[in-house]
Enzyme design. Structure first.
Site, short mmCIF file in Angstrom:
data_model
loop_
_atom_site.label_atom_id
_atom_site.label_comp_id
_atom_site.label_asym_id
_atom_site.label_seq_id
_atom_site.Cartn_x
_atom_site.Cartn_y
_atom_site.Cartn_z
N GLU A 193 0.84 -1.19 0.00
CA GLU A 193 0.00 0.00 0.00
C GLU A 193 0.88 1.25 0.00
OE1 GLU A 193 -3.20 0.50 -0.12
OE2 GLU A 193 -4.18 -1.40 0.42
N HIS A 233 -3.48 -2.96 -8.34
CA HIS A 233 -4.76 -3.54 -7.94
C HIS A 233 -5.74 -3.51 -9.11
CE1 HIS A 233 -7.82 -3.85 -4.35
NE2 HIS A 233 -7.76 -4.94 -5.07
N ASP A 243 -6.47 1.49 -8.54
CA ASP A 243 -5.20 1.85 -7.92
C ASP A 243 -4.05 0.98 -8.45
OD1 ASP A 243 -6.84 -0.01 -6.45
OD2 ASP A 243 -5.40 0.00 -4.82
#
Length: 261
Positions: A193, A233, A243
């Site tokens: 992330e 993603h 994303d």
């Protein structure tokens, strides 16, 4: 951002020149070859821990086996013969790759990989600009809406490790890898992330790129991850996720990976 999975299934400046790389021979070598060129090849195979003993300049069965093992690991034709493609792979293998420093922030949102091998890396944006908020979200343990990732990269370049690589993090949700749904993307991947609101207007920071240029190549080398499996993603959940945002500079990550893999 990571996807809820209450019942989960699963600067290029970071790379320096290869030490001694130019010493690799440029010609063709195979079993039966002898001389200084073979000795230089053997020295590199010893350095990379594919060959043990002494570089004696004699390309025998032991050297062929070592070279075959290297070629197999690097996705080359495992014929035990030395040529341009094997030389290029050896040069990349000599490039030192180190994991950037990480801050441990364990998340309980994880599970066993159950023997599934890691063969993918999935990058996300978090949809916020606050690492503090992102850490809270990725470590939240109440209720069924629980998510996590292996790593979080904050705007200042701090890398937080939330889930060990050996465990499944819950970041991909309903997804597939090149159309394959089994094993699940969660089970086979490492999730990273990146703190960013994902609007496409907020730049990903230079500090984030610099650590990603270390972390992604490190993981790709460590787990022998094919370049085609280093994805966003949006690639594993098309139409459902977007994303990382459109302003994410994938070319920087690709170049860093290309330098070592």
């Amino acid at each position: 951002m990571a996807t809820s999975n209450a019942t989960p299934l699963g600067s290029s400046g970071s790379v320096s020149s290869p030490p001694g790389g130019p010493g690799l021979p440029e010609g063709l070598l195979s079993e039966g070859s002898k001389g200084p060129d073979v000795q230089r090849l053997q020295a590199v195979l010893i350095q990379l821990a594919y060959l043990s003993g002494k570089a004696d300049g004699d390309f025998g069965p032991k050297t062929k086996l070592a070279l075959t093992r290297f070629q197999r690991d690097w996705g080359l034709t495992a014929d035990g013969e030395y040529g341009p493609r094997t030389r290029a792979a050896l040069l990349k293998a000599l490039v030192p790759v180190k994991k950037p420093p990480v801050v441990s922030k364990p998340s309980r949102n994880q599970e066993s990989r159950r023997g599934v091998a890691i063969d993918a890396i999935v990058l996300h944006h978090t949809a916020t600009n606050s690492a503090r908020v992102d850490l809270a979200t990725l470590r939240w343990v109440r209720g069924s809406n629980r998510v996590s990732a292996h790593y979080l990269v904050g705007p200042d370049g701090t890398v937080y490790q939330l889930v060990p690589d050996s465990q499944v993090a819950w970041h991909a949700g309903r997804s597939s890898l090149h159309g394959e749904t089994e094993p699940s993307v969660n089970a086979r991947s490492i999730g990273i992330e990146i703190t960013n609101d994902g609007t496409g207007l907020t730049p990903f920071t230079e500090a984030q790129y610099l650590v990603l240029e270390q972390l992604v190549p490190y993981l790709a080398r460590r787990y022998r991850i094919p370049k085609k499996n280093i994805l966003g993603h949006r690639d594993v959940a098309p139409g459902r996720k977007t994303d990382p945002a459109d302003n994410f500079d994938w070319s920087r990550i690709r170049r860093a990976v290309d330098a070592v893999l």
